[in-house]
Design a protein around this motif. Structure first.
Motif, PDB file in Angstrom:
ATOM      1  N   TRP A  12      47.440  45.135  30.595  1.00 22.15           N
ATOM      2  CA  TRP A  12      48.097  45.235  29.297  1.00 22.15           C
ATOM      3  C   TRP A  12      47.972  43.947  28.497  1.00 22.15           C
ATOM      4  O   TRP A  12      47.950  42.864  29.055  1.00 22.15           O
ATOM      5  N   LYS A  13      47.927  44.102  27.191  1.00 23.98           N
ATOM      6  CA  LYS A  13      48.012  42.966  26.269  1.00 23.98           C
ATOM      7  C   LYS A  13      49.217  43.205  25.374  1.00 23.98           C
ATOM      8  O   LYS A  13      49.369  44.291  24.820  1.00 23.98           O
ATOM      9  N   GLN A  14      50.046  42.194  25.267  1.00 21.32           N
ATOM     10  CA  GLN A  14      51.210  42.312  24.387  1.00 21.32           C
ATOM     11  C   GLN A  14      50.730  42.451  22.953  1.00 21.32           C
ATOM     12  O   GLN A  14      49.815  41.752  22.517  1.00 21.32           O
ATOM     13  N   CYS A  15      51.310  43.374  22.205  1.00 23.59           N
ATOM     14  CA  CYS A  15      50.925  43.603  20.811  1.00 23.59           C
ATOM     15  C   CYS A  15      51.235  42.353  19.985  1.00 23.59           C
ATOM     16  O   CYS A  15      52.364  41.874  19.979  1.00 23.59           O
ATOM     17  N   THR A  16      50.220  41.833  19.322  1.00 24.74           N
ATOM     18  CA  THR A  16      50.412  40.632  18.510  1.00 24.74           C
ATOM     19  C   THR A  16      51.084  40.952  17.184  1.00 24.74           C
ATOM     20  O   THR A  16      51.687  40.087  16.573  1.00 24.74           O
TER      21      THR A  16
END
Length: 101
Positions: free
Chosen positions: A68-72
């Motif tokens: 997962w990538k945290q939403c910027t």
């Protein structure tokens, strides 16, 4: 007395409340992309209903932080201006490599 004034400022209803980032999901459907936070759902058939029929996909494990990538756009809160973030669909996270599941 000064301590009480400081506490009043912190508890003031006009002070901005900072949203905290959500935890990332633990599973995602390989067919429709539905997410889940329930570990029991991983490896099971997706429960999402699409076009009047139950999705035929299986929920894949996605527990690693690398998935997962945290939403910027919303900093992981899932909200922008009190509405769901359009970049992460209100989840606060985006799959880092959706093709690898």
């Amino acid at each position: 007395m000064q301590g009480l004034a400081g506490m009043h400022e912190i508890d003031s209803p006009t002070s901005p409340v900072r949203e905290v980032a959500k935890p990332h999901p633990v599973g995602v459907c390989k067919a429709c992309g539905a997410i889940t936070y329930r570990k029991e759902s991983v490896g099971q058939r997706c429960i999402r209903i699409r076009r009047g029929a139950r999705c035929s996909g299986i929920v894949a494990v996605a527990t690693r932080d690398a998935c997962w990538k945290q939403c910027t756009s919303c900093s992981g809160t899932g909200k922008r201006d009190n509405t769901p973030c359009t970049y992460c669909r209100g989840i606060g996270w985006n799959l880092a490599k959706p093709w690898s599941l």
